[in-house]
Motif scaffolding. Sequence first.
Motif, short mmCIF file in Angstrom:
data_model
loop_
_atom_site.label_atom_id
_atom_site.label_comp_id
_atom_site.label_asym_id
_atom_site.label_seq_id
_atom_site.Cartn_x
_atom_site.Cartn_y
_atom_site.Cartn_z
N ASN A 165 35.35 94.16 42.45
CA ASN A 165 35.66 92.77 42.80
C ASN A 165 34.43 91.89 42.60
O ASN A 165 33.29 92.39 42.57
CB ASN A 165 36.10 92.68 44.27
N ASN A 166 34.65 90.61 42.49
CA ASN A 166 33.55 89.65 42.40
C ASN A 166 32.63 89.82 43.61
O ASN A 166 33.10 90.02 44.73
CB ASN A 166 34.08 88.22 42.34
N LYS A 167 31.34 89.79 43.36
CA LYS A 167 30.27 89.91 44.36
C LYS A 167 30.10 91.32 44.92
O LYS A 167 29.32 91.53 45.83
CB LYS A 167 30.44 88.89 45.48
N ASP A 168 30.82 92.31 44.39
CA ASP A 168 30.54 93.70 44.77
C ASP A 168 29.14 94.07 44.30
O ASP A 168 28.74 93.71 43.18
CB ASP A 168 31.55 94.67 44.14
N ARG A 169 28.41 94.80 45.12
CA ARG A 169 27.10 95.30 44.71
C ARG A 169 27.33 96.50 43.80
O ARG A 169 27.92 97.49 44.23
CB ARG A 169 26.25 95.64 45.93
N ILE A 170 26.88 96.40 42.54
CA ILE A 170 27.26 97.39 41.53
C ILE A 170 26.11 98.26 41.04
O ILE A 170 26.33 99.33 40.47
CB ILE A 170 27.93 96.72 40.32
N PRO A 173 21.68 103.23 39.26
CA PRO A 173 22.87 103.33 40.11
C PRO A 173 22.53 103.03 41.58
O PRO A 173 21.39 103.20 42.00
CB PRO A 173 23.31 104.78 39.97
N ARG A 174 23.50 102.63 42.33
CA ARG A 174 23.38 102.53 43.78
C ARG A 174 23.82 103.88 44.34
O ARG A 174 24.90 104.38 44.01
CB ARG A 174 24.25 101.41 44.33
N SER A 175 23.02 104.45 45.21
CA SER A 175 23.33 105.79 45.73
C SER A 175 24.64 105.83 46.49
O SER A 175 25.38 106.81 46.42
CB SER A 175 22.18 106.30 46.59
N LEU A 207 22.26 94.30 42.43
CA LEU A 207 22.94 93.38 41.52
C LEU A 207 24.40 93.32 41.90
O LEU A 207 25.02 94.34 42.22
CB LEU A 207 22.82 93.87 40.07
N MET A 208 24.97 92.12 41.83
CA MET A 208 26.37 91.94 42.17
C MET A 208 27.19 91.58 40.93
O MET A 208 26.69 90.91 40.02
CB MET A 208 26.51 90.84 43.22
N ALA A 209 28.44 92.00 40.95
CA ALA A 209 29.37 91.65 39.88
C ALA A 209 29.64 90.15 39.94
O ALA A 209 29.80 89.58 41.02
CB ALA A 209 30.67 92.42 40.03
N PHE A 210 29.68 89.52 38.78
CA PHE A 210 30.11 88.13 38.68
C PHE A 210 31.30 88.10 37.72
O PHE A 210 31.14 88.04 36.51
CB PHE A 210 28.98 87.23 38.18
N ILE A 211 32.49 88.21 38.29
CA ILE A 211 33.71 88.31 37.49
C ILE A 211 34.78 87.38 38.06
O ILE A 211 34.84 87.14 39.27
CB ILE A 211 34.23 89.77 37.44
N LYS A 212 35.61 86.85 37.17
CA LYS A 212 36.69 85.94 37.57
C LYS A 212 37.89 86.72 38.12
O LYS A 212 38.56 86.27 39.03
CB LYS A 212 37.14 85.08 36.38
N GLU A 213 38.15 87.87 37.54
CA GLU A 213 39.26 88.73 37.96
C GLU A 213 38.73 90.12 38.26
O GLU A 213 37.77 90.56 37.61
CB GLU A 213 40.30 88.84 36.83
N SER A 238 28.48 105.40 38.55
CA SER A 238 27.08 105.43 38.16
C SER A 238 26.84 104.44 37.02
O SER A 238 27.78 103.96 36.39
CB SER A 238 26.69 106.84 37.71
N VAL A 239 25.57 104.17 36.76
CA VAL A 239 25.19 103.39 35.59
C VAL A 239 25.12 104.36 34.43
O VAL A 239 24.44 105.39 34.50
CB VAL A 239 23.83 102.68 35.81
#
Length: 145
Positions: free
Chosen positions: A106-111, A64-66, A28-34, A75-76
């Motif tokens: 950041n936007n589109k970082d894999r979280i 979480p992503r390892s 899953l990727m972050a979808f954030i404006k800032e 972590s989640v």
Amino acid sequence: MAKILVKKLDPSIELPAYKTEGASGMDLMAFIKEPIILKSQNSCLVPTGIAVAFSNEFEIQIRPRSGLAAKNNISVLNTPGTIDSDYRGEIKVILYNHGKEDFLINNKDRIAQMVLAPVIKMNFEETYELPETIRGEGGFGSTGK
């Protein structure tokens, strides 16, 4: 393969995908404006920009992503998070920074990663006695180190 309907909340969003043939989870990727600064020893809610619909035989687990955990102590928080089959809102991930340094998202970082899992429902049958076992009522640490 299970059918999952996905709604992009913005046309620029990239849909999650399996990165390898043997992968059990999709990133899953972050979808954030800032950018978000996740302070040390704090949590934050990170939107992904997607919503899903799927059969009530399943749940989606958010894990979480390892790499983030090993390299950045991220972590989640409610691992695994659960997306129920009747939830139609945006998937958001609660990230926690276990580290001593702030972490920049950041936007589109894999979280995080999402895994489809079967759900087995249970029915309770009330009783006054439970069957005996060797362990019995022994709790935390009762079976050794």
